[in-house]
Motif scaffolding. Structure first.
Motif, PDB file in Angstrom:
ATOM      1  N   LEU A   1       7.529  54.351  42.759  1.00  0.00           N
ATOM      2  CA  LEU A   1       6.941  55.671  42.529  1.00  0.00           C
ATOM      3  C   LEU A   1       7.763  56.534  41.579  1.00  0.00           C
ATOM      4  CD1 LEU A   1       5.954  56.672  46.183  1.00  0.00           C
ATOM      5  CD2 LEU A   1       4.489  55.623  44.447  1.00  0.00           C
ATOM      6  N   SER A   2       7.038  57.384  40.846  1.00  0.00           N
ATOM      7  CA  SER A   2       7.653  58.439  40.043  1.00  0.00           C
ATOM      8  C   SER A   2       7.735  59.699  40.888  1.00  0.00           C
ATOM      9  CB  SER A   2       6.775  58.790  38.848  1.00  0.00           C
ATOM     10  OG  SER A   2       6.721  57.782  37.917  1.00  0.00           O
ATOM     11  N   ALA A   3       8.390  60.702  40.339  1.00  0.00           N
ATOM     12  CA  ALA A   3       8.453  62.003  41.004  1.00  0.00           C
ATOM     13  C   ALA A   3       7.079  62.668  40.949  1.00  0.00           C
ATOM     14  CB  ALA A   3       9.494  62.870  40.322  1.00  0.00           C
ATOM     15  N   GLN A   4       6.781  63.484  41.948  1.00  0.00           N
ATOM     16  CA  GLN A   4       5.464  64.132  42.016  1.00  0.00           C
ATOM     17  C   GLN A   4       5.234  65.097  40.866  1.00  0.00           C
ATOM     18  OE1 GLN A   4       5.946  65.736  46.166  1.00  0.00           O
ATOM     19  NE2 GLN A   4       3.897  64.870  46.360  1.00  0.00           N
TER      20      GLN A   4
ATOM     21  N   GLY B   1      13.764  63.658  42.644  1.00  0.00           N
ATOM     22  CA  GLY B   1      12.296  63.736  42.616  1.00  0.00           C
ATOM     23  C   GLY B   1      11.668  62.465  43.145  1.00  0.00           C
ATOM     24  N   GLU B   2      12.186  61.336  42.733  1.00  0.00           N
ATOM     25  CA  GLU B   2      11.635  60.049  43.153  1.00  0.00           C
ATOM     26  C   GLU B   2      11.916  59.797  44.640  1.00  0.00           C
ATOM     27  OE1 GLU B   2      12.438  60.640  40.055  1.00  0.00           O
ATOM     28  OE2 GLU B   2      10.735  59.758  38.995  1.00  0.00           O
ATOM     29  N   GLN B   3      13.046  60.330  45.115  1.00  0.00           N
ATOM     30  CA  GLN B   3      13.363  60.133  46.534  1.00  0.00           C
ATOM     31  C   GLN B   3      12.355  60.872  47.425  1.00  0.00           C
ATOM     32  OE1 GLN B   3      17.524  60.350  47.458  1.00  0.00           O
ATOM     33  NE2 GLN B   3      17.170  60.535  49.661  1.00  0.00           N
TER      34      GLN B   3
ATOM     35  N   GLY C   1      11.362  54.877  41.513  1.00  0.00           N
ATOM     36  CA  GLY C   1      11.445  54.503  40.108  1.00  0.00           C
ATOM     37  C   GLY C   1      12.522  55.316  39.433  1.00  0.00           C
ATOM     38  N   PHE C   2      12.797  55.007  38.167  1.00  0.00           N
ATOM     39  CA  PHE C   2      13.568  55.891  37.286  1.00  0.00           C
ATOM     40  C   PHE C   2      15.074  55.912  37.558  1.00  0.00           C
ATOM     41  CE2 PHE C   2      14.383  60.671  36.415  1.00  0.00           C
ATOM     42  CZ  PHE C   2      14.512  60.529  35.037  1.00  0.00           C
ATOM     43  N   GLN C   3      15.522  55.419  38.729  1.00  0.00           N
ATOM     44  CA  GLN C   3      16.939  55.566  39.033  1.00  0.00           C
ATOM     45  C   GLN C   3      17.615  54.235  39.303  1.00  0.00           C
ATOM     46  OE1 GLN C   3      17.575  56.547  43.491  1.00  0.00           O
ATOM     47  NE2 GLN C   3      16.029  57.981  42.777  1.00  0.00           N
TER      48      GLN C   3
ATOM     49  N   GLY D   1      15.894  57.339  31.742  1.00  0.00           N
ATOM     50  CA  GLY D   1      15.204  57.999  30.629  1.00  0.00           C
ATOM     51  C   GLY D   1      13.797  58.378  31.063  1.00  0.00           C
ATOM     52  N   ARG D   2      13.273  59.444  30.434  1.00  0.00           N
ATOM     53  CA  ARG D   2      11.969  59.961  30.844  1.00  0.00           C
ATOM     54  C   ARG D   2      10.901  58.862  30.788  1.00  0.00           C
ATOM     55  NH1 ARG D   2      11.411  65.380  31.391  1.00  0.00           N
ATOM     56  NH2 ARG D   2       9.827  64.616  32.840  1.00  0.00           N
ATOM     57  N   GLY D   3      10.091  58.835  31.804  1.00  0.00           N
ATOM     58  CA  GLY D   3       9.050  57.804  31.877  1.00  0.00           C
ATOM     59  C   GLY D   3       9.563  56.457  32.367  1.00  0.00           C
ATOM     60  N   GLY D   4      10.824  56.428  32.814  1.00  0.00           N
ATOM     61  CA  GLY D   4      11.481  55.156  33.120  1.00  0.00           C
ATOM     62  C   GLY D   4      10.982  54.409  34.348  1.00  0.00           C
ATOM     63  N   SER D   5      10.151  55.035  35.156  1.00  0.00           N
ATOM     64  CA  SER D   5       9.676  54.331  36.365  1.00  0.00           C
ATOM     65  C   SER D   5       8.882  53.075  36.037  1.00  0.00           C
ATOM     66  CB  SER D   5       8.796  55.247  37.214  1.00  0.00           C
ATOM     67  OG  SER D   5       9.523  56.364  37.598  1.00  0.00           O
TER      68      SER D   5
HETATM   69  N1  ASP Z   1      10.043  61.196  36.866  1.00  0.00           N
HETATM   70  C1  ASP Z   1      10.541  60.663  35.659  1.00  0.00           C
HETATM   71  C2  ASP Z   1      10.003  61.415  34.463  1.00  0.00           C
HETATM   72  O1  ASP Z   1       9.247  62.334  34.584  1.00  0.00           O
HETATM   73  C3  ASP Z   1      10.288  59.196  35.516  1.00  0.00           C
HETATM   74  C4  ASP Z   1       8.827  58.789  35.392  1.00  0.00           C
HETATM   75  O2  ASP Z   1       7.924  59.569  35.609  1.00  0.00           O
HETATM   76  O3  ASP Z   1       8.601  57.617  35.083  1.00  0.00           O
HETATM   77  O4  ASP Z   1      10.331  61.095  33.352  1.00  0.00           O
END
Ligand code: ASP
Ligand code: MG
Length: 401
Positions: free
Chosen positions: A39-42, A72-74, A134-136, A148-152
């Motif tokens: 999961l990504s952050a909400q 956020g992901e937690q 995700g992401f971490q 990095g942004r979008g990393g999930s």
């Molecule tokens: N939450 C992170 C972001 O906004 C990772 C992701 O959404 O993939 O970049």
């Protein structure tokens, strides 16, 4: 089957959406599959965390920033755990360090080194749904890093690769990968399939469906990847090595990038070492150059033009201007009022005239091309920013109508 399902931030943005996603996960699990969820952050959580950080310290260390951003992901995995518990399903949520998602030390843009499958396997063996942040990740000193942004997306693909999952499904708020941005281009349609290489080009051109490193990794490990909607239960777009209809489909997608600027260095001496001096100067300051054009020699001088991202423009102009004497050019011009429009398609490998078709569409619309660059599966043109949306539409009409 072992299935990795990743849900983006907008798909889990509120309670209702968390419950809906839990429903998708529950169905997959109840069909008898082993399920790992990433999961990504909400919603806008990550942006909000960045704002909070900036309010306290406009220049925090990247280490502390990663400690913050990873929270956020937690939150997402804990809430999803609770949602699945409420449905009576066995579940466990895990953070990046709990699963041992090992990364390098590049805080804020860390690269995954390895993913330990031990803990996840143990939990799957107990028939639990495993919900992972995700992401971490975690670096060699045990510190939290982010990818990095979008990393999930990349987290999900890495986990799928490490577990040799049968499928990696990336659920998002669009139905899949489109021939062009469906919100802006009339007639844009969903692709059933796209190759890894095409998807990598589109992702790096800024089509925001997948993090480009995730596609790179999926290609390297042959991960069976699909992008699909969290809202409509129907097939999305499969990303794979070879697709069935490459022959008929000359191109797969059209992308526009507004974040470009053009710089022209006029009247440089026509002698060895000039391009080297110019581009080394930029490279030393970590400025990426994209399209490069050098004119033919006129009385011993050349013009060199190139593009950089708009965010690097001021810096690049300054650096080049400083080297006026050592490079020996006459004039320097810059233009931020440009955009790059690109067509991407593995079909170009086997059919000719694809570039000509693109240029014809632009010619019919009286749009002037300032620069052109090509690769095996891509043609990009630099045009006036004001014409960019129109260009995408006319090119789309030409290829897909
Ligand atoms: N939450 C992170 C972001 O906004 C990772 C992701 O959404 O993939 O970049
Ligand atoms: Mg995302």
């Amino acid at each position: 089957m072992l299935i990795v399902q990743k849900f983006g931030g907008s798909s889990v943005a509120n309670t209702e959406k968390v419950m809906r996603v839990a429903g998708i996960i529950a169905d997959t699990y109840c069909e008898g599959n082993d399920v790992v969820v990433v999961l990504s952050a909400q919603g806008d959580t990550t942006d909000e965390l960045l704002e909070k950080a900036a309010a306290i310290n406009p220049n925090p260390s990247k280490r502390e920033l990663d400690v913050l951003l990873s929270t956020g992901e937690q939150i997402s995995v804990a809430l999803m755990g609770m949602a699945l518990e409420k449905m009576g399903l066995p579940v466990v949520s895990l953070t990046g360090w709990q699963v041992q998602m090992s990364t390098n030390f590049d805080y804020g843009n860390a690269r995954i080194r390895s993913v330990s499958t031990e803990r996840i396997r143990q939990e799957l063996d107990k028939r639990r749904i495993v919900v992972v942040t995700g992401f971490q990740g975690v670096n060699g000193t045990g510190d939290i890093t982010t990818l990095g942004r979008g990393g999930s997306d990349t987290s999900a693909v890495a986990i799928a690769a490490a577990l040799h999952a049968d499928k990696c499904q990336i659920f998002t708020d669009v139905e899949g990968v489109f021939t062009a941005d469906p919100r802006k281009v009339a007639g844009a349609r969903k692709l059933d399939e796209i190759t890894y290489d095409e998807m990598m080009e589109l992702a790096s051109l800024g089509a925001q469906v997948l993090h480009n490193r995730s596609v790179e990794m999926a290609k390297r490990y042959g991960v069976d990847l699909e992008v699909l909607s969290s809202y409509e239960r129907k097939p999305g777009t499969k990303v794979k090595e070879v697709v069935k209809n490459v022959e008929q489909m000359k191109i797969s997608g059209i992308a526009k990038d507004n974040n470009v600027a053009r710089i022209a260095v006029v009247g440089v001496p026509d002698e060895p070492g000039i391009a080297f001096k110019l581009f080394r100067t930029l490279a030393n300051s970590k400025i990426n150059v994209d399209i490069i054009l050098q004119s033919i020699d006129r009385n011993g001088t050349n013009d060199i033009s190139f593009t950089v991202s708009e965010s690097d423009y001021e810096k690049a102009m300054e650096l080049v201007a400083e080297r006026k004497d050592s490079i020996g050019f006459k004039d320097l011009y810059g233009d931020k009022n440009v955009a790059k429009v690109s067509i991407v398609g593995a079909g170009m490998l086997t059919s000719s005239g694809v570039a000509a078709t693109m240029f014809e569409a632009l010619s019919d619309a009286k749009i002037n091309i300032q620069m052109i660059s090509t690769s095996e599966i891509k043609v990009s043109v630099l045009i006036d920013k004001g014409n960019a949306d129109k260009a995408v539409q006319v090119i789309h009409n030409k290829f897909f109508n």
